[in-house]
Design a protein around this motif. Structure first.
Motif, mmCIF file in Angstrom:
data_model
loop_
_atom_site.group_PDB
_atom_site.id
_atom_site.type_symbol
_atom_site.label_atom_id
_atom_site.label_comp_id
_atom_site.label_asym_id
_atom_site.label_seq_id
_atom_site.Cartn_x
_atom_site.Cartn_y
_atom_site.Cartn_z
ATOM 1 N N GLY A 125 0.813 -1.216 0.000
ATOM 2 C CA GLY A 125 0.000 0.000 0.000
ATOM 3 C C GLY A 125 0.840 1.257 0.000
ATOM 4 O O GLY A 125 0.546 2.224 -0.721
ATOM 5 N N LEU A 126 1.921 1.261 0.793
ATOM 6 C CA LEU A 126 2.797 2.429 0.856
ATOM 7 C C LEU A 126 3.492 2.659 -0.480
ATOM 8 O O LEU A 126 3.592 3.803 -0.960
ATOM 9 C CB LEU A 126 3.836 2.235 1.970
ATOM 10 N N ILE A 127 3.973 1.572 -1.100
ATOM 11 C CA ILE A 127 4.651 1.694 -2.396
ATOM 12 C C ILE A 127 3.695 2.243 -3.462
ATOM 13 O O ILE A 127 4.055 3.107 -4.265
ATOM 14 C CB ILE A 127 5.229 0.332 -2.823
ATOM 15 N N VAL A 128 2.455 1.742 -3.462
ATOM 16 C CA VAL A 128 1.471 2.197 -4.442
ATOM 17 C C VAL A 128 1.181 3.684 -4.269
ATOM 18 O O VAL A 128 1.145 4.454 -5.244
ATOM 19 C CB VAL A 128 0.167 1.375 -4.328
ATOM 20 N N LEU A 129 0.986 4.115 -3.012
ATOM 21 C CA LEU A 129 0.685 5.528 -2.759
ATOM 22 C C LEU A 129 1.831 6.427 -3.219
ATOM 23 O O LEU A 129 1.605 7.482 -3.821
ATOM 24 C CB LEU A 129 0.394 5.743 -1.275
ATOM 25 N N MET A 130 3.074 6.026 -2.943
ATOM 26 C CA MET A 130 4.217 6.840 -3.353
ATOM 27 C C MET A 130 4.402 6.792 -4.869
ATOM 28 O O MET A 130 4.817 7.770 -5.481
ATOM 29 C CB MET A 130 5.482 6.376 -2.640
ATOM 30 N N ALA A 131 4.076 5.641 -5.476
ATOM 31 C CA ALA A 131 4.231 5.505 -6.927
ATOM 32 C C ALA A 131 3.292 6.425 -7.694
ATOM 33 O O ALA A 131 3.616 6.879 -8.788
ATOM 34 C CB ALA A 131 4.002 4.056 -7.336
ATOM 35 N N PHE A 168 1.805 12.253 3.649
ATOM 36 C CA PHE A 168 0.416 11.831 3.470
ATOM 37 C C PHE A 168 0.322 10.334 3.189
ATOM 38 O O PHE A 168 -0.627 9.674 3.615
ATOM 39 C CB PHE A 168 -0.227 12.636 2.342
ATOM 40 N N ALA A 169 1.309 9.783 2.477
ATOM 41 C CA ALA A 169 1.305 8.344 2.215
ATOM 42 C C ALA A 169 1.465 7.558 3.514
ATOM 43 O O ALA A 169 0.743 6.584 3.753
ATOM 44 C CB ALA A 169 2.422 7.994 1.235
ATOM 45 N N LEU A 170 2.405 7.992 4.346
ATOM 46 C CA LEU A 170 2.611 7.321 5.628
ATOM 47 C C LEU A 170 1.368 7.421 6.513
ATOM 48 O O LEU A 170 0.938 6.437 7.119
ATOM 49 C CB LEU A 170 3.820 7.929 6.347
ATOM 50 N N GLY A 171 0.810 8.633 6.602
ATOM 51 C CA GLY A 171 -0.371 8.824 7.445
ATOM 52 C C GLY A 171 -1.574 8.036 6.951
ATOM 53 O O GLY A 171 -2.291 7.414 7.743
ATOM 54 N N ALA A 172 -1.798 8.022 5.634
ATOM 55 C CA ALA A 172 -2.968 7.346 5.078
ATOM 56 C C ALA A 172 -2.892 5.838 5.282
ATOM 57 O O ALA A 172 -3.860 5.208 5.740
ATOM 58 C CB ALA A 172 -3.105 7.675 3.592
ATOM 59 N N ILE A 173 -1.746 5.236 4.962
ATOM 60 C CA ILE A 173 -1.631 3.787 5.094
ATOM 61 C C ILE A 173 -1.691 3.365 6.554
ATOM 62 O O ILE A 173 -2.219 2.293 6.893
ATOM 63 C CB ILE A 173 -0.340 3.271 4.405
#
Length: 444
Positions: free
Chosen positions: A13-19, A26-31
């Motif tokens: 999930g984190l990789i997808v958000l950053m990709a 925001f990626a860290l907080g969301a996941i």
């Protein structure tokens, strides 16, 4: 859900958000929020805000915006130009002296600003065109500035060292001084490779050998101006030395020293360079606020991410698996270095430190490694990430300064300097005293 499956899903999930371009905070907080709510229900929303703000409420973090303001004041003034002129005056006559001047200027400016991007931008704007004009290869001109800029997160005062110290509850003053010798060791390795690269590329134009009389006359005419430039730089260097003395002498805490340093650098920039107008001061405040908020958001979101990993027992499972590996401690250190190197390819140094330092520290201590020595190893790994794709922030800064140098040439010119950093890590592993001797000497 078992911790291994949860960890895999969180990582994906984190990789997808950053990709897809989501900012790292925001990626860290969301996941983290998704993982916590999925595992424990909507009640976890109650603790999300508390965890988010509790972390950045620590008094030690006051030093971060202060050091950032200090760096912004230096970066927004012509200090980099004056520093470059001063070193060129004294080193320009040496073989490859201009390239050495650039790396030396990057080293000193890194200590003044504490910022790798600021160092690249400030020194690169003058250094790259001048080196190319004097016949230095494009790869060397771009690579030495990109690599020299990375020293901003190692040579004190360093914001990343402050974040490591707070994350691991280690002495910030000791961390600062542990980076001094390795920082200048890397600068020396960069200088050696620069001379080798110039020879391999067919040499460079020595400014004292081409149009000798004309160049000598020009240099003589510029001596007075360059000496005045040196005089303007010296007060900023005195501020940095004063900060280090206050820290190591027990006169002030890092937050107090940072506050005084920020005020002094801002005042010096206004007085020495006559920056009386509202616009430059507004620019300094804007840059300081922007970078401080970005870093604090990453720290807060990374704390929530660490809380989520711990709540799902992912952290404990990973740490236990690593600790249970029946391997030589140096093999373990090699695995950790590869992990940090890969993490640095994709994440900014601040995020990597906040996310990994608390997890790795117990493993490092159980393997009888020194935490201050490891801080230097970690930082050099993150420096490599600044000049390697896909993120490679310094590469893009250099490309924006000299757009006629292709990104490929910038990358190829920077990669040998990354290998110099790998050599630096090997030397630190063979001779830990390079990082520990000076802290032990000054602080016991």
């Amino acid at each position: 859900m078992d911790p291994v499956t949860a960890g895999i899903l969180v990582a994906i999930g984190l990789i997808v958000l950053m990709a897809i371009g989501t900012p790292i905070a925001f990626a860290l907080g969301a996941i983290s929020l998704i993982a916590l709510v999925a595992d424990r229900g909507i009640v976890e929303l109650t603790y999300f805000g508390e965890t988010f703000f509790d972390r950045i409420a620590e008094f030690g973090f006051v030093a971060i915006p202060m050091f950032i303001m200090m760096g912004a004041a230096v970066a927004s003034s012509p200090t980099g130009r004056d520093l470059y002129r001063s070193l060129d005056l004294w080193l320009g006559k040496l073989p490859g002296g201009l390239a050495i001047s650039n790396i030396g200027a990057c080293s000193i400016f890194a200590a003044l600003s504490g910022s790798s991007p600021a160092t690249c931008a400030a020194i690169g704007k003058m250094g790259i065109p001048e080196m190319r004009k004097r016949g230095y290869p494009d790869g060397v001109a771009a690579g030495c500035i990109a690599a020299g800029g990375t020293l901003g997160i190692l040579i004190p005062p360093s914001v990343t060292m402050i974040i490591y110290g707070i994350s691991t509850e280690t002495s910030i003053g000791r961390l600062f001084i542990a980076g001094v010798v390795p920082g200048f060791m890397l600068a020396g390795l960069f200088m050696v490779w620069t001379l080798i690269a110039c020879k391999l590329a067919g040499g460079y134009d020595n400014p004292m050998a081409i149009n000798s009389e004309q160049v000598k006359q020009t240099i003589r005419q510029n001596v007075d101006a360059n000496l005045k430039a040196l005089v303007r730089v010296l007060p900023f260097l005195a501020v940095v030395l004063g900060i280090l003395f206050a820290l190591y002498g027990g006169v002030a805490t890092p937050s107090e020293a940072a506050g005084v340093g920020a005020f002094m650098c801002l005042a010096l920039a206004i007085i020495i360079y006559r920056m009386w107008q509202v616009k430059p001061i507004k620019l300094i405040m804007r840059d300081s606020l922007r970078e401080s908020v970005m870093i604090m958001l990453i720290i807060a979101a990374a704390e929530v991410f660490a809380y989520a990993l711990s709540s799902l027992f992912i952290t404990q499972t990973v740490a236990g698996a690593i600790a249970d590996l029946e391997v030589n401690r140096w093999v373990l250190m090699g695995v950790i270095n590869v992990f940090l190197l890969v993490a640095g390819f994709f994440l900014p140094p601040v995020a990597v430190i906040v996310m990994t330092a608390p997890i790795l520290l117990p493993i490092i201590l159980s393997a009888n490694f020194d935490p201050y020595w490891f801080a230097v190893i970690l930082t050099i790994n993150l420096e490599i990430g600044l000049i390697t794709p896909p993120v490679g922030l310094n590469l893009f800064i250099i490309n924006s300064i000299a757009p006629d140098i292709s990104l490929r040439n910038v990358l190829m010119g920077s990669l040998p300097y990354a290998l110099c950093m790998v050599l630096g890590i090997v030397l630190l592993c063979l001779f830990p005293g390079l990082a520990l001797w000076l802290p032990d000497l000054l602080m016991g």
